[in-house]
Design an enzyme around this catalytic site. Structure first.
Site, PDB file in Angstrom:
ATOM      1  N   ASP A  64    -104.524 -13.286 -76.658  1.00  4.07           N
ATOM      2  CA  ASP A  64    -104.747 -14.645 -77.173  1.00  4.07           C
ATOM      3  C   ASP A  64    -103.749 -15.652 -76.612  1.00  4.07           C
ATOM      4  OD1 ASP A  64    -106.883 -14.093 -78.759  1.00  4.07           O
ATOM      5  OD2 ASP A  64    -105.694 -13.740 -80.570  1.00  4.07           O
ATOM      6  N   TYR A 117     -98.047  -2.067 -78.223  1.00  5.34           N
ATOM      7  CA  TYR A 117     -97.695  -3.462 -78.483  1.00  5.34           C
ATOM      8  C   TYR A 117     -96.383  -3.516 -79.247  1.00  5.34           C
ATOM      9  CZ  TYR A 117    -102.485  -5.215 -77.601  1.00  5.34           C
ATOM     10  OH  TYR A 117    -103.684  -5.575 -77.044  1.00  5.34           O
TER      11      TYR A 117
END
Lengths: 266, 266
Positions: free
Chosen positions: B52, B110
């Site tokens: 994003d 992540y």
């Protein structure tokens, strides 16, 4: 009238430096604007010293002579409300009227952040100097000890600056590795204009074998600015802390052997 | 035709995300431009997945089907020459024609970066979420174990995304403290849209006592997105690594107990 000490952190990337300048945005002018927007009557704002465009701070200090009814420890919140988020007042505290952030300072601690990767990490591109060469740790050890102590640092000052004396004492220069990230910590009683950046350029060039022993041997013997190395870029430099009393200095000095990296990259 | 794998790091702050969009600058479009400017004939560019706007990467991957005489390990330099310094190709290597950065991926790692200071550090403002509340470490321990494993993560996906199944396996969620900085590491076989950010919001709200035990107890029992916590902001999220073979996964898993902070703040 009250005198309030401010401890300030900032990301210097988008600023023309600490000091107010015509047609350029400075940390000082942002602070002044934040004070005005809080309807605080300001008589004088004094920083501990200037920082150049692109230089960062985790512990810049200033004192403001003001009239205001805001309690001293709330002033930080009032100012932060009006400051851009690249600048934060971390601490605000009323001090003696004769305290000066500049003239009462006894010592300063700077850190310079270097990244030795062949390809520079994007996240750190504004907060460290990418120096993609191998560093000889023995040479690094030698040069940091050699440059420490009390010296005439004339050759480590950018031309054009006016000071009474160019003699300063560096209590220690301490490099810390974390993989390919290198932080060089400088603790001393005062620093000339661009001194930390020229010291850093000299240390790295020497440690990478790009400066001759002969040049280094003569660096304190003759006044010749060309003997020193290049000026490291502003973006790797952080003003970490300004010291105003001896206990603080002693504490810091003792803890320094185990100092945390002021930040760690990658 | 050659297939070249790229490992890419980027600062997502000023980008609209990975994927090409109209009237907005994306990482993918910068990469495509850099390929074109090198006169490399590009047939197809595939990323491991989207990130994003504002999300960063230390180890995004892509593969490019190209015609070019540039040796595979030089392609990174050719691309970096034409890329903005917020994006760096760290590694380029020719791979089998059937390798797909997206479909060959077995697992992803992540990290989510949180800062718990009362006043947010300016340097980290685009690279961590300032969450100025106290964290109960027992609750943090509980919730990270509770959310790990194989579950239907339907409640942890932003609405509007279309996927065949919402079941995923998280191998582990591992928080690491460094003073007031907290990095939450997520390692799993795949992640739904916004899943890491919603997991992070849920973990922090629960650990700060802002989410009831009841809500957490029901979070995998009924499909109701309102049971999960807030979506943590994009800026704290880093895509650290995409895994394509089992040895790599095993190595990583073993070393993880001693994993370095991907970066450390302040």
């Amino acid at each position: 009238m009250r005198n309030v000490r401010l401890d300030i952190a900032y990301d210097g990337t988008d600023y023309a430096g600490w000091q107010i300048q015509k047609n350029a945005n400075s940390i000082e002018s942002e602070l002044r604007n934040a004070i005005l927007k809080n309807n605080i009557e300001l008589f004088k704002l004094t920083g501990s010293g200037r920082t150049d465009a692109g230089v960062h701070a985790n512990g810049q200090t200033a004192n403001i002579l003001i009239n205001s009814t805001i309690p001293d420890d709330r002033i930080k919140f009032a100012l932060n409300n009006k400051l851009p988020d690249a600048i934060r007042v971390l601490h605000s505290e009323e001090v003696d009227l004769n305290f000066s952030a500049r003239y009462s300072a006894l010592a300063k601690y700077y850190s310079y952040h270097v990244n030795l990767d062949k390809i520079a990490n994007p996240i750190m591109r504004n907060y460290s100097w990418n120096f993609p060469y191998s560093i000889d740790k023995d040479r690094l050890d030698y040069i940091t000890h050699y440059l420490s102590g009390r010296h005439d640092f004339y050759n480590f000052m950018s031309t054009g600056s006016k000071v009474k004396t160019t003699t300063r004492e560096i209590y220690f220069i301490k490099p810390k590795f974390n993989n390919n990230d290198l932080v060089i910590n400088y603790f001393g009683n005062g620093f000339l204009y661009n001194m930390v950046r020229i010291l850093t350029g000299t240390i790295l060039e020497y440690s990478a074998g790009k400066l001759s022993q002969d040049r280094i041997d003569n660096i304190f013997k003759s006044k010749n600015r060309k003997l020193a190395g290049i000026t490291a870029p502003a973006k790797g430099l952080f003003l970490e802390k300004v010291f105003y009393n001896f206990n603080e200095i002693e504490d810091f000095w003792q803890r320094f052997l185990d100092i945390p990296k002021s930040f760690q990259l990658k």
